[in-house]
Design an enzyme around this catalytic site. Structure first.
Site, PDB file in Angstrom:
ATOM      1  N   LEU A  16       0.820  -1.213   0.000  1.00 15.31           N
ATOM      2  CA  LEU A  16       0.000   0.000   0.000  1.00 15.31           C
ATOM      3  C   LEU A  16       0.855   1.264   0.000  1.00 15.31           C
ATOM      4  CD1 LEU A  16      -2.693  -1.067   2.619  1.00 15.31           C
ATOM      5  CD2 LEU A  16      -2.630  -1.530   0.158  1.00 15.31           C
ATOM      6  N   CYS A  17       0.309   2.311  -0.554  1.00 19.82           N
ATOM      7  CA  CYS A  17       1.032   3.586  -0.654  1.00 19.82           C
ATOM      8  C   CYS A  17       0.828   4.414   0.609  1.00 19.82           C
ATOM      9  CB  CYS A  17       0.573   4.359  -1.885  1.00 19.82           C
ATOM     10  SG  CYS A  17       0.981   3.546  -3.434  1.00 19.82           S
ATOM     11  N   THR A  18       1.258   3.880   1.738  1.00 19.49           N
ATOM     12  CA  THR A  18       1.213   4.590   3.004  1.00 19.49           C
ATOM     13  C   THR A  18       2.264   4.006   3.925  1.00 19.49           C
ATOM     14  OG1 THR A  18      -0.079   4.989   5.023  1.00 19.49           O
ATOM     15  CG2 THR A  18      -0.683   3.066   3.716  1.00 19.49           C
TER      16      THR A  18
ATOM     17  N   LEU B  32      -7.354   0.867  -1.417  1.00 14.49           N
ATOM     18  CA  LEU B  32      -6.496   0.781  -2.597  1.00 14.49           C
ATOM     19  C   LEU B  32      -6.838  -0.381  -3.524  1.00 14.49           C
ATOM     20  CD1 LEU B  32      -2.961   1.900  -1.362  1.00 14.49           C
ATOM     21  CD2 LEU B  32      -4.868   3.248  -2.223  1.00 14.49           C
TER      22      LEU B  32
END
Length: 411
Positions: free
Chosen positions: A361-363, A401
């Site tokens: 995930l982009c976090t 996402l």
């Protein structure tokens, strides 16, 4: 040949052979092949059965044991638990549908939680499920729906006690709460139940969860029984059931000690005879979720790549917080701590390293293990997060996402 075991992992729950974790009597690698893809949750039915047997051994025989489905509502898990316990406790219409699909008598299913919809109430009333009422307003809605259906609803009063469960991970009672009817208001509620001619079963008094201190649970039990005896005096008939909640915790993090279940059971055996003098016809229920299922489950993801950034090793996997929010530290932890994690097909491993396990995930919150000592892993290896049988997939933001959902298997 068994491998040496890292001390931080609760591997006493699972066998290891040739450095590979065994789950449901088979190597993790073979299980992964059978499942067909990662990530997945695996729940070991033998571990579930053993935990119920442990409770039966230590708790007084007259205690009825209920499974709180919110901990893990997977239908196969619930079906298995329904053959082991004395009742099911639900917290939504969806859980109600799963519970009613088991062999459990609907009269041994209880429905708690604020904000029950009219559709939920209609289904529960029609099936004969016991409704734990959270407010006087809900009581009036139940009575109106029951009248329209020409059915006398089964109800219990969820009491918001005037005390808290000390040292609990999450306080569910004491002070102002959205849960239950304040203890001081219950006498008036009981009078209204009589006027509405509802089928009153008893009380549900639950003050907190995830507690590892036997002394705190013992104190809560004593206060709960005293409160129930005091409130029962305001009802003209016998109190049929008294659900004293649970709150039994499990160790997640280094340094945490297991709950002394024997001490909790011994205290109940000591105080129950006195309770019987006041409540001779009352069935006492202990409702547990996490304690029954958490240690029987693992979460498995696969290493996609190794990345080294300024000297720090990252194992990038196909799983993450969207499947296992609690392991990422975003399900109630004030200070993030690592769940016990191993490389499941290299549990001990000849070569060790400090690495962080992250997801796709982009976090930066997508973190399953932060700088833990693990066996050196390569792409294709399997990362295992223990203590994952409770509040896992169903407590996670699975749509975040738009990655594929994790699978669940009971083995």
């Amino acid at each position: 040949m068994s491998a040496p075991r890292p001390q931080h992992a609760p591997l006493e729950q699972f066998e290891v052979r040739d450095d590979c974790l065994q789950v449901g009597g088979m190597p993790l690698t073979r299980l992964a092949e059978r499942v067909g893809s990662t990530p997945f949750y695996a729940y070991d039915r033998a571990r579930l059965s053993e935990r119920v047997a442990l409770l039966r051994e230590h708790l007084p025989p007259e205690i009825h044991l209920h499974y709180a489905m919110k901990a893990n509502p997977m239908p196969a898990v619930v079906q298995h638990m329904a053959t082991l316990v004395d009742g099911l406790d639900i917290a939504s219409g969806g859980e109600q549908r799963v519970a009613l699909d088991t062999p459990m008598d609907p009269g041994l299913v209880s429905f708690a939680g604020p904000g029950k919809s009219d559709a939920d109430l209609r289904c529960a009333i029609a099936a004969g499920v016991v409704l734990n009422m959270e407010s006087d307003a809900e009581m009036e809605r139940i009575a109106a729906i029951g009248k329209r259906m020409a059915i006398r609803p089964k109800v219990a009063v969820r009491v918001n006690p005037d005390f808290e469960l000390k040292s609990s991970g999450m306080k569910m009672g004491g002070g102002p709460k959205q849960f239950g009817i304040d203890a001081e208001l219950v006498p008036a509620t009981l009078r209204r139940i009589g006027e509405l001619e509802l089928d009153f079963q008893g009380f549900h008094i639950y003050s907190g969860s995830q507690n590892l201190k036997a002394a705190a649970i013992q104190e809560a039990h004593e206060k709960t029984f005293a409160l129930a005896i005091r409130l029962a005096a305001h009802w003209p008939g016998p109190l049929r059931t008294l659900n004293i909640g649970g709150g039994f915790g499990i160790p997640y993090f280094p340094g945490e000690q297991r709950l002394d279940l024997a001490a909790v059971g011994a205290n109940l055996k000591r105080i129950l005879p006195g309770v019987r003098e006041h409540l001779p016809d009352t069935q006492v229920v202990i409702e547990l979720g996490r304690y029954l299922v958490a240690e029987a489950g693992i979460y498995v993801s696969r290493v996609i790549e190794r990345k080294v950034s300024r000297g720090q090793v990252y194992l990038v996997t196909d799983g993450g917080l969207h499947h296992h929010l609690s392991a990422s530290g975003n399900f109630g932890q004030v200070i993030r701590k690592n769940y016990p994690v191993v490389i499941g097909n290299r549990v001990a491993g000849g070569e060790r390293e400090t690495a962080s396990v992250v997801g796709p995930l982009c976090t930066p919150l997508d973190l399953l293990a932060d700088q833990m000592e693990l066996a050196k892993a390569e792409p294709g290896d399997l990362v295992v997060v223990f203590q994952s049988g409770a509040y896992g997939l169903s407590a996670s933001p699975v749509s975040f996402l738009s990655h594929p959902a994790a699978l669940e298997v009971l083995v």
